[in-house]
Design an enzyme around this catalytic site. Sequence first.
Site, PDB file in Angstrom:
ATOM      1  N   ASP A 193       0.821  -1.218   0.000  1.00  0.00           N
ATOM      2  CA  ASP A 193       0.000   0.000   0.000  1.00  0.00           C
ATOM      3  C   ASP A 193       0.857   1.272   0.000  1.00  0.00           C
ATOM      4  O   ASP A 193       0.610   2.198   0.770  1.00  0.00           O
ATOM      5  CB  ASP A 193      -0.951   0.010   1.207  1.00  0.00           C
ATOM      6  CG  ASP A 193      -2.026  -1.060   1.111  1.00  0.00           C
ATOM      7  OD1 ASP A 193      -1.962  -1.873   0.181  1.00  0.00           O
ATOM      8  OD2 ASP A 193      -2.913  -1.082   1.983  1.00  0.00           O
ATOM      9  N   ASP A 227      -0.568  -4.558  -3.625  1.00  0.00           N
ATOM     10  CA  ASP A 227      -1.543  -3.474  -3.864  1.00  0.00           C
ATOM     11  C   ASP A 227      -0.894  -2.103  -3.696  1.00  0.00           C
ATOM     12  O   ASP A 227      -1.486  -1.194  -3.110  1.00  0.00           O
ATOM     13  CB  ASP A 227      -2.716  -3.598  -2.887  1.00  0.00           C
ATOM     14  CG  ASP A 227      -3.414  -4.942  -2.960  1.00  0.00           C
ATOM     15  OD1 ASP A 227      -3.378  -5.570  -4.024  1.00  0.00           O
ATOM     16  OD2 ASP A 227      -3.990  -5.368  -1.933  1.00  0.00           O
TER      17      ASP A 227
END
Length: 381
Positions: A200, A227
């Site tokens: 992230d 991600d």
Amino acid sequence: MHRPAAPSRRGFLLATAGAGAALGLAAAGPAAAGTRPRPHPRPRPFGRYGSPAARRTPKTLYVDPHGRGDFTSVQAAVDATEGDGWTLVLAPGTYRETVSVDADRTGATWIGASGDSGDAVIVYDNAAGTPKPDGSGTLGTSGSATTTVRADGFTARGITFANDWLRADQPDWTGTQAVAIKVMGDRSAFHDCHFLGHQDTLYADTRDLGLFARQYYARCYVEGDVDFVFGRASAVYEDCHFRTLVRPDLDAAPYGFVFAPSTAGANPRGYLVVRGRVSSEAPDGYYKLARPWVPSSDTTARPMLTVRETHLGAGIDAVAPYANMRDAYPWQEQRFREYRNTGPGAATTVPENRPQLTRAEAAAHTRQAYLGDWRPYDRRR
């Protein structure tokens, strides 16, 4: 196409371990373990941007960790601004702090004075699982961000935003998200910036579900594993380099996913990657290009990602480049498309796994279409 020199997360972590709070950045390409020696503080730390004694404008503030500016920390400078249109000039140095820009501090511009994003580094080491100071729980993903920008009209040039928290430090934690920057405002632009983290890294988001925030990233470098470019903004990534990392904690694929958009269902524009590059220091095929994020707070989301005219390296699984985050929201039902990509990671071996735009459809997936009347790419501005 201009490729920004990419600092190595591995390199700066090694430098951090060897030099306490000092943080070095590798001068070579990604995954280089060496670090660039830091010279003594420069006699003109703000370069061509003036100084406190020769201020460019009344709304220009100078930040220098060595004490030659108006402030030694970025947050202190932000706190000194009120309203619209302030500029912060950051001297070379490491700013180990968390920074937050409130929604009412609009139109801010941050400039790395040297023009080399490896020189001005804002970094901290919070993770989602980090306990809150008041003992009321953990920080969570958003709370882990080193830098948080809620205001509209934010621009940054030549700065590194980093989060150097390591899974190895807390192997039993489940909250391993560690955000380098969370951007929520409309008309947010980043030119020649670096974003370093692992899970992230770059949270390109909005302040609320009804805001279709436009963001623009030009000639940027983003590094991570899971991600590491995610959120619900309408974001254009032009001439950017995305680098996937090794995972010492895993012994099998997939290691992670480059993109995890969470575009609101009503938003016709999600993430657009154009003329980019995806490289990897991991084994071939160990990364997926993307998976859709449909958060529990918005089960009507329809994640959208278009990757066009981009070189996908061998680290991307060409056979199955997309995966589900949750089976209830299969990636095939989302808005994932490609167009004229190149490289081994773009090989179309299973056509149904590589949804392509037609030439006519591609005409609607441009920076102009995504950003509308806002033109941050216009060099005259």
